[in-house]
Design an enzyme around this catalytic site. Structure first.
Site, mmCIF file in Angstrom:
data_model
loop_
_atom_site.group_PDB
_atom_site.id
_atom_site.type_symbol
_atom_site.label_atom_id
_atom_site.label_comp_id
_atom_site.label_asym_id
_atom_site.label_seq_id
_atom_site.Cartn_x
_atom_site.Cartn_y
_atom_site.Cartn_z
ATOM 1 C CE LYS A 167 -3.681 5.094 -1.689
ATOM 2 N NZ LYS A 167 -4.685 5.624 -2.643
ATOM 3 C CE1 TYR B 278 -3.924 2.198 0.525
ATOM 4 C CE2 TYR B 278 -2.686 3.145 2.356
ATOM 5 C CZ TYR B 278 -3.757 3.185 1.484
ATOM 6 O OH TYR B 278 -4.672 4.212 1.564
HETATM 7 P P1 NAP Z 1 -13.776 3.088 0.686
HETATM 8 O O1 NAP Z 1 -14.805 3.635 1.589
HETATM 9 O O2 NAP Z 1 -13.501 1.632 0.690
HETATM 10 O O3 NAP Z 1 -14.099 3.581 -0.799
HETATM 11 C C1 NAP Z 1 -13.346 3.140 -1.904
HETATM 12 C C2 NAP Z 1 -14.309 2.846 -3.047
HETATM 13 O O4 NAP Z 1 -13.518 2.429 -4.180
HETATM 14 C C3 NAP Z 1 -15.258 1.691 -2.714
HETATM 15 O O5 NAP Z 1 -16.561 1.980 -3.136
HETATM 16 C C4 NAP Z 1 -14.656 0.548 -3.493
HETATM 17 O O6 NAP Z 1 -15.585 -0.457 -3.854
HETATM 18 C C5 NAP Z 1 -14.139 1.265 -4.715
HETATM 19 N N1 NAP Z 1 -13.218 0.442 -5.484
HETATM 20 C C6 NAP Z 1 -12.371 -0.538 -5.046
HETATM 21 N N2 NAP Z 1 -11.728 -1.093 -6.076
HETATM 22 C C7 NAP Z 1 -12.181 -0.477 -7.199
HETATM 23 C C8 NAP Z 1 -11.905 -0.621 -8.584
HETATM 24 N N3 NAP Z 1 -11.032 -1.534 -9.039
HETATM 25 N N4 NAP Z 1 -12.551 0.190 -9.457
HETATM 26 C C9 NAP Z 1 -13.441 1.091 -9.033
HETATM 27 N N5 NAP Z 1 -13.753 1.278 -7.732
HETATM 28 C C10 NAP Z 1 -13.128 0.490 -6.828
HETATM 29 O O7 NAP Z 1 -12.360 3.776 0.989
HETATM 30 P P2 NAP Z 1 -11.952 5.289 1.277
HETATM 31 O O8 NAP Z 1 -11.350 5.306 2.625
HETATM 32 O O9 NAP Z 1 -13.028 6.241 0.942
HETATM 33 O O10 NAP Z 1 -10.746 5.408 0.247
HETATM 34 C C11 NAP Z 1 -10.750 6.294 -0.845
HETATM 35 C C12 NAP Z 1 -9.293 6.606 -1.176
HETATM 36 O O11 NAP Z 1 -8.681 7.261 -0.057
HETATM 37 C C13 NAP Z 1 -8.451 5.364 -1.460
HETATM 38 O O12 NAP Z 1 -7.570 5.614 -2.530
HETATM 39 C C14 NAP Z 1 -7.682 5.181 -0.156
HETATM 40 O O13 NAP Z 1 -6.472 4.494 -0.339
HETATM 41 C C15 NAP Z 1 -7.466 6.617 0.255
HETATM 42 N N6 NAP Z 1 -7.172 6.812 1.679
HETATM 43 C C16 NAP Z 1 -8.066 6.455 2.630
HETATM 44 C C17 NAP Z 1 -7.741 6.655 3.972
HETATM 45 C C18 NAP Z 1 -8.676 6.299 5.094
HETATM 46 O O14 NAP Z 1 -8.242 6.314 6.260
HETATM 47 N N7 NAP Z 1 -9.933 5.990 4.833
HETATM 48 C C19 NAP Z 1 -6.506 7.233 4.310
HETATM 49 C C20 NAP Z 1 -5.624 7.581 3.295
HETATM 50 C C21 NAP Z 1 -5.966 7.372 1.974
HETATM 51 P P3 NAP Z 1 -15.707 -1.793 -2.937
HETATM 52 O O15 NAP Z 1 -16.426 -1.380 -1.715
HETATM 53 O O16 NAP Z 1 -16.479 -2.742 -3.798
HETATM 54 O O17 NAP Z 1 -14.291 -2.237 -2.653
#
Ligand code: NAP
Length: 269
Positions: free
Chosen positions: A158, A154
């Site tokens: 990133k 991961y």
């Molecule tokens: P999330 O709630 O899991 O949302 C991510 C969305 O992306 C989900 O709807 C997921 O679908 C979808 N997804 C996964 N694989 C995909 C694909 N191949 N094509 C299209 N859509 C896909 O996560 P989030 O926390 O909002 O994360 C959003 C971004 O922020 C990510 O890039 C993550 O790495 C980054 N981020 C998050 C955090 C945190 O603490 N939350 C911190 C730093 C960075 P499914 O549910 O079906 O998997």
């Protein structure tokens, strides 16, 4: 009058968490939003939230690793809403595990979903923004700024997003294309990503340098309370506000930068 009146935004991963909050916030500022996600049910919730608030939205199921689909997404956006001038490359997953046990297959999946997608989306967007301009916002992480045990793949993904962003910004600028490209680096944000990751992480694996082994219950409250000096996780809307800023002309001279939204997690002890 909104900050983004008349603009068209494509947001990936818009069916959950940060992507949903970003899509809603962009629409609230007047952008017409083309929301995509691999999960059609989540997308429907996002779309009805935006419509209920009076915003304009179209949706499409999209796996961001599918190269051909990116052209379709851009074509449909243009046909239904107009030329896209904002892209939020947000969709992502986290696959944890200790390096000695980590499979090449999982490594490739992590890179495909988090890195290939950002390249494919940025390429598709630049092709449409070379004339007329735009703002591309790539969602990285604090894990793209420093290492974390159990999250090597991961972190690598990133970190790649961070530097690809800078290269794209410099290339666009030097080519004379009026496109800004920035990365956003959230800390622990209260979204379902932590629960989704739980099955993939090794038992007892510390996933953050600040979180001791055994204390890594994978819920955002526990993680956020320990990782952030503010004692809580961030909310998706707190990341979305930064995305709106980067999408708007308020950030017209901010380009090629990494903007951190982490409640001081990376500021010190
Ligand atoms: P999330 O709630 O899991 O949302 C991510 C969305 O992306 C989900 O709807 C997921 O679908 C979808 N997804 C996964 N694989 C995909 C694909 N191949 N094509 C299209 N859509 C896909 O996560 P989030 O926390 O909002 O994360 C959003 C971004 O922020 C990510 O890039 C993550 O790495 C980054 N981020 C998050 C955090 C945190 O603490 N939350 C911190 C730093 C960075 P499914 O549910 O079906 O998997």
């Amino acid at each position: 009058m909104g900050l983004l009146d008349g603009r068209v935004a494509v947001v990936t991963g818009a069916g959950s968490g940060i992507g949903r909050a970003a899509a809603e916030a962009l629409a609230k500022e007047g952008a017409a939003v083309f929301a995509t996600d691999i999960d059609p049910e989540g997308l429907e919730v996002t779309a009805s939230n935006i419509a209920a608030a009076g915003g304009k939205v179209e949706t499409k199921q999209q796996d961001v690793t599918d190269e051909a689909l990116w052209d379709t997404v851009m074509e449909e956006t243009e046909a239904k809403l107009g030329r896209p001038s904002i892209l939020v490359n947000n969709a992502g997953i986290a696959i944890g595990g200790a390096i000695p046990d980590f499979s090449l297959e999982d490594w490739k999946t992590q890179m495909s979903v988090n890195v290939d997608s950002v390249f494919l989306g940025t390429r598709a967007a630049i092709r449409r923004m070379q004339e007329g301009g735009g703002s591309i916002i790539n969602i990285s992480s604090v894990a793209g700024l420093r290492g974390a045990p159990g999250l090597s793949a991961y972190c690598t993904s990133k970190g790649a997003v961070r530097l690809f962003t800078k290269a794209a910004a410099v290339e666009c600028g030097r080519a004379g294309w009026p496109i800004r490209v920035n990365s956003v680096h959230p800390g622990i944000i209260d979204t379902p990503i932590w629960q989704k990751s739980i099955t993939r992480l090794g038992e007892g694996m510390p996933i953050l340098p600040d979180v001791p082994v055994g204390a890594n219950a994978l819920d955002a409250d526990t993680l956020g309370a320990q990782a952030s000096p503010m004692g809580r996780p961030g909310r998706p809307d707190e990341v979305a506000d930064l995305i709106v800023y980067l999408a708007s002309d308020k950030s017209s001279y901010i380009n090629g930068q990494e903007l951190v939204v982490d409640g001081a997690m990376t500021a010190g002890g």
